[in-house]
Design a protein around this motif. Structure first.
Motif, PDB file in Angstrom:
ATOM      1  N   GLU A 145      34.888  36.237  34.295  1.00 47.69           N
ATOM      2  CA  GLU A 145      34.480  35.970  35.682  1.00 47.69           C
ATOM      3  C   GLU A 145      35.713  35.752  36.561  1.00 47.69           C
ATOM      4  OE1 GLU A 145      32.327  32.295  38.075  1.00 47.69           O
ATOM      5  OE2 GLU A 145      31.719  32.715  36.003  1.00 47.69           O
ATOM      6  N   PHE A 146      36.657  34.946  36.075  1.00 50.04           N
ATOM      7  CA  PHE A 146      37.897  34.698  36.817  1.00 50.04           C
ATOM      8  C   PHE A 146      38.672  35.995  37.005  1.00 50.04           C
ATOM      9  CE2 PHE A 146      42.487  34.103  36.595  1.00 50.04           C
ATOM     10  CZ  PHE A 146      42.705  33.256  37.677  1.00 50.04           C
ATOM     11  N   ALA A 155      39.748  37.602  40.620  1.00 52.86           N
ATOM     12  CA  ALA A 155      41.165  37.751  40.954  1.00 52.86           C
ATOM     13  C   ALA A 155      41.539  39.211  41.211  1.00 52.86           C
ATOM     14  CB  ALA A 155      42.034  37.174  39.841  1.00 52.86           C
ATOM     15  N   THR A 156      41.061  40.114  40.374  1.00 54.36           N
ATOM     16  CA  THR A 156      41.422  41.521  40.550  1.00 54.36           C
ATOM     17  C   THR A 156      40.796  42.105  41.820  1.00 54.36           C
ATOM     18  OG1 THR A 156      39.615  42.130  39.036  1.00 54.36           O
ATOM     19  CG2 THR A 156      41.824  41.961  38.102  1.00 54.36           C
ATOM     20  N   GLN A 157      39.658  41.597  42.223  1.00 52.47           N
ATOM     21  CA  GLN A 157      39.049  42.053  43.478  1.00 52.47           C
ATOM     22  C   GLN A 157      39.918  41.715  44.683  1.00 52.47           C
ATOM     23  OE1 GLN A 157      35.134  40.266  43.394  1.00 52.47           O
ATOM     24  NE2 GLN A 157      34.220  42.002  42.298  1.00 52.47           N
ATOM     25  N   LEU A 158      40.756  40.699  44.552  1.00 51.26           N
ATOM     26  CA  LEU A 158      41.671  40.317  45.624  1.00 51.26           C
ATOM     27  C   LEU A 158      43.044  40.977  45.481  1.00 51.26           C
ATOM     28  CD1 LEU A 158      40.866  36.485  45.836  1.00 51.26           C
ATOM     29  CD2 LEU A 158      40.336  38.224  47.559  1.00 51.26           C
ATOM     30  N   GLY A 159      43.203  41.808  44.466  1.00 54.31           N
ATOM     31  CA  GLY A 159      44.457  42.526  44.289  1.00 54.31           C
ATOM     32  C   GLY A 159      45.426  41.895  43.318  1.00 54.31           C
ATOM     33  N   PHE A 160      45.032  40.804  42.653  1.00 55.01           N
ATOM     34  CA  PHE A 160      45.894  40.192  41.652  1.00 55.01           C
ATOM     35  C   PHE A 160      45.854  40.994  40.347  1.00 55.01           C
ATOM     36  CE2 PHE A 160      44.811  36.258  44.107  1.00 55.01           C
ATOM     37  CZ  PHE A 160      46.107  35.908  44.482  1.00 55.01           C
ATOM     38  N   ARG A 161      46.951  40.986  39.641  1.00 57.53           N
ATOM     39  CA  ARG A 161      46.981  41.480  38.265  1.00 57.53           C
ATOM     40  C   ARG A 161      46.847  40.270  37.358  1.00 57.53           C
ATOM     41  NH1 ARG A 161      52.341  42.914  34.949  1.00 57.53           N
ATOM     42  NH2 ARG A 161      51.396  43.760  33.038  1.00 57.53           N
TER      43      ARG A 161
END
Length: 284
Positions: free
Chosen positions: A26-27, A31-37
């Protein structure tokens, strides 16, 4: 302090908790939806049947580290990663913690702040300990010298900047940071100290003499401890690592020049946490 552009999040999960897999996924999605790797350390990954990077690779590739578990998981992450100087964000999966900043239901709302730089970084002092020529070890909360068994007492001789100043007879001695003042230190009768103070705390455990009282020192002092009589004692580092101290050996403890940087939300309030954890102000 200028905040860095955070792109890669290195994640550590509480050990022996495979049920954290659902939350990690879930995390990771949030996070990836916001562009984080998002990368996961190999031990955590193996625990939940995924693939990850070894510890060194993860620390080198990450902009910040994420600890998912509780205060113990965060402390372990801080101690192990100290050489890499990475800021750490703690996500609490249980009861309210002193160090883990976010409850799991607060993470989704906070992640955009992490992206935009709307957070604070707090510097927490750490202790560095050394026995003879052995490698140094580090503590975020405390280094505790305690007896090996339930019978008898231990005799410890304490020095400040090389000068002998006290002998402790009892169950042991706690050397704590201000951050660790609310851990074993408070149970042994030590003071609660604001976590960003620059102090070293010495608190005897069940001292044989009532004249032995907790002592709060500036962080510029070097503390040395030796056994005052034949035998040995146990050194416990942040409750996570044990080392023996033998008669004739000396442990030297001092404040590390650079501690750990913890990420907090802009609304983080230490006194609010104290009130909630200790139920201060509750009269019902």
């Amino acid at each position: 302090m200028q905040k860095q552009n955070i792109q890669t999040l290195g994640v550590f999960l509480r050990p022996s908790t495979p049920e954290l897999k659902d939350y990690f996924l879930e995390f990771q999605t949030q996070a990836t939806q916001l562009g984080f790797r998002v990368i996961l350390d190999s031990i955590s990954a193996g625990m939940i049947g995924m693939r990850g990077l070894n510890f060194e690779e993860l620390c080198l590739e990450s902009d910040i580290l994420i600890s998912i578990g509780g205060d113990g998981t965060l402390i372990s992450t801080a101690r192990r990663s100290i050489a890499y100087k990475k800021p750490i964000l703690g996500i609490n999966m249980g009861h309210l913690g002193f160090l883990t900043d976010l409850q799991k239901n607060e993470v989704q709302a906070f992640l955009p702040n992490l992206k935009s730089g709307n957070y604070t970084i707090a510097h927490h002092m750490m202790l560095e300990g050394k026995i003879a020529d052995n490698p140094s070890f580090f503590a975020l909360n405390d280094i505790i010298l305690t007896r090996l068994n339930e019978a008898g007492m231990i005799h410890l001789k304490a020095y400040i900047d090389g000068e002998y100043f006290n002998a402790y007879y009892g169950d042991g001695l706690i050397i704590a940071t201000p951050t660790g003042s609310t851990a074993y230190n408070i149970s042994a009768g030590g003071a609660v100290v604001y976590p960003f103070s620059k102090n070293i705390l010495l608190t005897p455990i069940c001292a044989h003499s009532l004249t032995q009282r907790p002592l709060i020192l500036p962080d510029s002092f070097e503390i040395s401890i030796m056994l005052g009589e034949a035998g040995r004692c146990n050194i416990v580092v942040d409750g996570q690592e044990s080392k023996p101290l033998k008669f004739g050996e000396k442990i030297t403890i001092y404040a590390k020049k650079e501690g750990v940087r913890l990420i907090h939300s802009p609304h983080w309030n230490y006194f609010k946490i104290l009130k909630e954890k200790f139920h201060w102000g509750d009269f019902d």
